[in-house]
Design a protein around this motif. Structure first.
Motif, PDB file in Angstrom:
ATOM      1  N   GLY A 171     -10.649   0.165   0.447  1.00  0.00           N
ATOM      2  CA  GLY A 171      -9.309   0.481  -0.106  1.00  0.00           C
ATOM      3  C   GLY A 171      -8.606   1.625   0.183  1.00  0.00           C
ATOM      4  O   GLY A 171      -7.366   1.645   0.417  1.00  0.00           O
ATOM      5  N   HIS A 244      -4.965  -4.882   3.739  1.00  0.00           N
ATOM      6  CA  HIS A 244      -5.652  -5.009   2.426  1.00  0.00           C
ATOM      7  C   HIS A 244      -4.800  -5.404   1.425  1.00  0.00           C
ATOM      8  O   HIS A 244      -4.829  -6.015   0.574  1.00  0.00           O
ATOM      9  CB  HIS A 244      -6.503  -3.769   2.229  1.00  0.00           C
ATOM     10  N   TYR A 245      -3.586  -4.882   1.540  1.00  0.00           N
ATOM     11  CA  TYR A 245      -2.624  -4.847   0.547  1.00  0.00           C
ATOM     12  C   TYR A 245      -1.364  -5.808   0.557  1.00  0.00           C
ATOM     13  O   TYR A 245      -0.686  -6.487  -0.443  1.00  0.00           O
ATOM     14  CB  TYR A 245      -2.170  -3.423   0.058  1.00  0.00           C
TER      15      TYR A 245
END
Length: 272
Positions: A171, A244-245
């Motif tokens: 993250g 990832h986002y």
């Protein structure tokens, strides 16, 4: 299934995964692309009836939903409710709605302890059943990972198969820069697991590895460290942490479809 057919399946399921993310305007695309081939090789092609598959890295839920849809466990109509109000397919897997999703996951570090408990129960019952759990490499930072693995080693849970999606990103950056490489295969060997390091996008190799491990009753839990690429198959997503986002714009969705179609040698009819 022939290698060419497996490659086509990987492409087709990638396109369906992209379509679901675009429909919901949702993120977590890159992490689904890194582990989709692992799911095809295990959940789709190797898991037997009454065996358990747990997606511990629950943020890759769409890849799980697409595979369960392919297996006929989630209908096309239900798939279209993803991310919507009252859905049974939220951003992270929810339990007690679909047989292929036995536990809620997404809060990292819980899937392996659950899988270890299931493997222990099967051992006590004398059941010849594998238990699969798919984790992220960032998730191996969690203390529960190491507690569960020590328990598995001490209890000789040799029907437990731990798959680690080692895409080297988590993250907040490179895994190496956060807590170090906690997915290093040598760490698992050191505590007594049987370890196999493979290409996590080579589906025939994944299938072959699991077939081999089925026959291995040596008292050691099995750890497959799968080297993968975050965003695999999509040029602008590969090895990029932001995917990832981020959700996709219309132009980026079109580019992603083009990349997958070309990489996996799909015909235009596969793109909807």
């Amino acid at each position: 299934m022939l290698e060419t057919e497996l490659k086509q399946l990987a492409g087709e399921l990638r396109l369906k995964t992209l379509g679901l993310y675009k429909m919901a305007n949702a993120g977590h695309i890159g992490c689904s692309m890194s582990c989709l081939d692992l799911m095809i090789g295990t959940l789709v092609k190797q898991k037997r009836e009454s065996e358990t598959f747990i997606l511990s890295k629950g943020h890759a839920a769409v890849a799980l939903y697409i595979c369960l849809n392919y297996l006929g466990e989630i209908s096309d109509d239900t798939l279209q409710t993803f991310y919507k109000n009252h859905t049974t397919l939220p951003a992270h897997p929810a339990p007690n709605k679909h047989a292929g999703i036995p536990f809620a996951t997404g809060s990292l570090g819980h899937g392996l302890p659950i899988a270890t408990g299931i493997a222990k129960a099967n051992q006590l019952l004398g059941a010849d059943l594998l238990t699969f759990v798919l984790m992220s490499d960032g998730e191996t930072n969690e203390g529960t990972t190491w507690e569960a693995l020590h328990f598995a080693v001490n209890n000789q849970l040799d029907q437990l198969i731990v798959l680690i999606d080692r895409n080297r990103l988590q993250g907040f950056g490179q895994t190496q820069d956060i807590l170090g490489d906690s997915a290093d295969p040598r760490k698992y060997e050191a505590i007594g697991a049987e370890v196999h390091e493979i290409d996590g996008h080579d589906i025939p190799a994944i299938i072959q590895t699991v077939e081999h491990l089925r026959s291995q009753r040596n008292g050691k839990p099995k750890v497959i460290v799968a080297n993968t690429v975050k965003g695999k198959g999509i040029s602008y997503m590969e090895n990029r942490m932001e995917w990832h986002y981020l959700p996709m714009s219309a132009d980026l969705y079109e580019q992603a479809q083009k990349d997958v179609t070309e990489t996996y040698q799909l015909s235009v009819e596969h793109v909807h």
